[in-house]
Design a protein around this motif. Structure first.
Motif, PDB file in Angstrom:
ATOM      1  N   TYR A  62       0.834  -1.206   0.000  1.00 44.12           N
ATOM      2  CA  TYR A  62       0.000   0.000   0.000  1.00 44.12           C
ATOM      3  C   TYR A  62       0.869   1.257   0.000  1.00 44.12           C
ATOM      4  O   TYR A  62       0.652   2.191  -0.789  1.00 44.12           O
ATOM      5  N   VAL A  63       1.877   1.276   0.865  1.00 43.84           N
ATOM      6  CA  VAL A  63       2.776   2.428   0.939  1.00 43.84           C
ATOM      7  C   VAL A  63       3.571   2.574  -0.357  1.00 43.84           C
ATOM      8  O   VAL A  63       3.771   3.680  -0.858  1.00 43.84           O
ATOM      9  N   ALA A  64       4.016   1.432  -0.921  1.00 45.40           N
ATOM     10  CA  ALA A  64       4.826   1.477  -2.142  1.00 45.40           C
ATOM     11  C   ALA A  64       4.055   2.064  -3.319  1.00 45.40           C
ATOM     12  O   ALA A  64       4.631   2.778  -4.144  1.00 45.40           O
ATOM     13  N   ILE A  65       2.760   1.774  -3.413  1.00 46.06           N
ATOM     14  CA  ILE A  65       1.962   2.235  -4.549  1.00 46.06           C
ATOM     15  C   ILE A  65       1.339   3.604  -4.294  1.00 46.06           C
ATOM     16  O   ILE A  65       1.347   4.479  -5.158  1.00 46.06           O
ATOM     17  N   CYS A  66       0.811   3.809  -3.109  1.00 40.01           N
ATOM     18  CA  CYS A  66       0.086   5.052  -2.818  1.00 40.01           C
ATOM     19  C   CYS A  66       0.993   6.189  -2.349  1.00 40.01           C
ATOM     20  O   CYS A  66       0.633   7.365  -2.487  1.00 40.01           O
ATOM     21  N   PHE A  67       2.155   5.862  -1.794  1.00 36.33           N
ATOM     22  CA  PHE A  67       3.109   6.887  -1.358  1.00 36.33           C
ATOM     23  C   PHE A  67       4.515   6.536  -1.853  1.00 36.33           C
ATOM     24  O   PHE A  67       5.432   6.337  -1.043  1.00 36.33           O
ATOM     25  N   PRO A  68       4.690   6.439  -3.157  1.00 35.44           N
ATOM     26  CA  PRO A  68       5.984   5.977  -3.694  1.00 35.44           C
ATOM     27  C   PRO A  68       7.166   6.861  -3.307  1.00 35.44           C
ATOM     28  O   PRO A  68       8.278   6.357  -3.116  1.00 35.44           O
ATOM     29  N   LEU A  69       6.943   8.156  -3.188  1.00 35.98           N
ATOM     30  CA  LEU A  69       8.039   9.064  -2.859  1.00 35.98           C
ATOM     31  C   LEU A  69       8.460   8.945  -1.400  1.00 35.98           C
ATOM     32  O   LEU A  69       9.600   9.287  -1.049  1.00 35.98           O
ATOM     33  N   ARG A  70       7.571   8.457  -0.552  1.00 36.18           N
ATOM     34  CA  ARG A  70       7.886   8.326   0.880  1.00 36.18           C
ATOM     35  C   ARG A  70       8.134   6.875   1.293  1.00 36.18           C
ATOM     36  O   ARG A  70       8.376   6.607   2.463  1.00 36.18           O
ATOM     37  N   HIS A  71       8.063   5.980   0.324  1.00 30.89           N
ATOM     38  CA  HIS A  71       8.191   4.557   0.649  1.00 30.89           C
ATOM     39  C   HIS A  71       9.529   4.233   1.314  1.00 30.89           C
ATOM     40  O   HIS A  71       9.592   3.486   2.290  1.00 30.89           O
ATOM     41  N   SER A  72      10.595   4.821   0.781  1.00 33.00           N
ATOM     42  CA  SER A  72      11.933   4.505   1.297  1.00 33.00           C
ATOM     43  C   SER A  72      12.133   4.981   2.732  1.00 33.00           C
ATOM     44  O   SER A  72      12.913   4.393   3.485  1.00 33.00           O
ATOM     45  N   GLU A  73      11.433   6.056   3.133  1.00 28.99           N
ATOM     46  CA  GLU A  73      11.581   6.550   4.503  1.00 28.99           C
ATOM     47  C   GLU A  73      10.550   5.964   5.453  1.00 28.99           C
ATOM     48  O   GLU A  73      10.784   5.918   6.668  1.00 28.99           O
ATOM     49  N   MET A  74       9.413   5.480   4.928  1.00 31.29           N
ATOM     50  CA  MET A  74       8.385   4.879   5.781  1.00 31.29           C
ATOM     51  C   MET A  74       8.618   3.381   5.969  1.00 31.29           C
ATOM     52  O   MET A  74       8.423   2.855   7.073  1.00 31.29           O
ATOM     53  N   ALA A  75       9.031   2.707   4.911  1.00 33.85           N
ATOM     54  CA  ALA A  75       9.243   1.258   4.986  1.00 33.85           C
ATOM     55  C   ALA A  75      10.741   0.977   5.007  1.00 33.85           C
ATOM     56  O   ALA A  75      11.346   0.566   4.016  1.00 33.85           O
ATOM     57  N   THR A  76      11.350   1.193   6.165  1.00 32.38           N
ATOM     58  CA  THR A  76      12.787   0.965   6.338  1.00 32.38           C
ATOM     59  C   THR A  76      13.039  -0.411   6.957  1.00 32.38           C
ATOM     60  O   THR A  76      12.115  -1.060   7.453  1.00 32.38           O
ATOM     61  N   GLN A  77      14.300  -0.837   6.941  1.00 32.39           N
ATOM     62  CA  GLN A  77      14.657  -2.108   7.570  1.00 32.39           C
ATOM     63  C   GLN A  77      14.358  -2.070   9.068  1.00 32.39           C
ATOM     64  O   GLN A  77      13.858  -3.053   9.633  1.00 32.39           O
ATOM     65  N   LYS A  78      14.666  -0.932   9.701  1.00 29.41           N
ATOM     66  CA  LYS A  78      14.425  -0.810  11.139  1.00 29.41           C
ATOM     67  C   LYS A  78      12.936  -0.885  11.457  1.00 29.41           C
ATOM     68  O   LYS A  78      12.525  -1.605  12.381  1.00 29.41           O
ATOM     69  N   MET A  79      12.133  -0.177  10.690  1.00 29.70           N
ATOM     70  CA  MET A  79      10.690  -0.188  10.914  1.00 29.70           C
ATOM     71  C   MET A  79      10.109  -1.585  10.671  1.00 29.70           C
ATOM     72  O   MET A  79       9.207  -2.031  11.386  1.00 29.70           O
TER      73      MET A  79
END
Length: 321
Positions: A125-142
């Protein structure tokens, strides 16, 4: 309290008597098939996991981290449920302390399977709907923190059952017993909590998957969306919904078995229990990861390379998105 204990003991006695009937009258072919199926699926899951660990890109991207976690979780559950099934067929007693560990792992991994699907859907969902923020929202730590949280949520009910059993009858943990979760139920509220949490997790994850699917469809229709990626995400979320149905069957396994034990003849019970074990517990533990992995264009060629023991002359390159 006493009546509850008697009910639990009676249910366990019914199971033990039926196991003895199967052991004395039935062939060992069912046990051999069950063991071979479990070993085959464990082997497939292990190769798939090795595939994901073989490339740095798979170890870094959240979607593949969650996929690897699903493989590990399902493989552990395969080992535990297969061992418990073999012990039950042989009417084998084990120390109650060891059984409590098996019960906690079995119940926790069943719930983690469901919750992990929710995480995988949210990541898409994050990858498709928020592609520009995906790298900062879906991190390895998170991703790691999220996995830790679902393990804590998954073990709440079984851990409570074990702790309550320790409080009610601590001396019994030194004894040997036929290992079933029923032996740790001392009060009706324990069953209510267990089934209530199962229902809550299933409804919550269903809502997440439906929400992400609708959101991805809406994103796919927007002019700025990556149409191809959105379509792939739609199919992935639909696959998660199918996996969720399989996981629901696993959560209902104990309920189905209790109903069969109380209403069926011993022979019919064992036949239905065997089918229940194969198609409700074992098969979904491998089919879901296998289908998910083989449909991924980055994972499939490398997985097939390792299945063939590396006999392919050129090792496939990996391009993950």
């Amino acid at each position: 309290m006493a009546s509850t204990n008697q009910s639990s003991e009676g249910s366990a006695l019914v199971h033990q008597q039926m196991f003895k009937v199967e052991l004395n009258e039935g062939p060992l072919s069912k046990l051999v098939v069950a063991i071979l199926m479990s070993l085959l699926f464990i082997c497939i899951n292990s190769i798939m996991f090795h595939t994901l660990m073989s490339k740095p890109v798979f170890r870094e991207l959240p979607r593949y981290i969650l996929f690897a976690h699903m493989l590990c979780n399902d493989t552990v559950q395969l080992w535990i449920v297969s061992l418990l099934y073999i012990l039950s067929l042989n009417v084998q007693k084990i120390p109650k302390a060891v059984c409590s560990l098996f019960v906690v792992i079995s119940a926790t991994t069943a719930r983690v399977s469901v919750l992990n699907l929710g995480l995988m859907s949210l990541e898409r969902y994050v990858a498709i709907c928020f592609p520009l923020r995906h790298s900062e929202m879906a991190t390895q730590k998170m991703t790691g923190v999220s996995i830790a949280i679902i393990w804590v949520l998954g073990c709440i009910s079984p851990a409570i059952d074990i702790l309550y059993a320790l409080i009610v009858n601590p001396a019994s943990f030194k004894d040997s017993m036929f290992c079933t979760r029923e032996r740790f139920i001392f009060a009706p509220w324990q069953r209510d909590v267990f089934e209530g949490l199962n229902g809550f997790f299933f409804v919550a994850v269903t809502a997440i998957i439906v929400f992400t699917y609708i959101s991805v469809i809406v994103a796919a229709r927007s002019a700025s969306a990556d149409k191809e990626s959105a379509k792939k995400a739609q199919r992935t979320v639909l696959l998660h919904l199918g996996q969720l149905v399989l996981c629901l069957n696993s959560l209902l396994y104990g309920t189905i078995e209790r109903a069969l034990a109380m209403t069926s003849s011993s022979r019919l019970f064992m036949d239905l229990r065997y089918l229940n074990y194969l198609f409700v517990l074992i098969l979904p533990r491998c089919l879901s990861p296998l289908i998910y992995g083989l449909r991924d264009n980055a994972v499939r060629p490398l997985f097939l390379y390792y299945v063939r023991c590396g006999t392919q002359k050129v090792k496939p390159s990996v391009t993950a998105h």
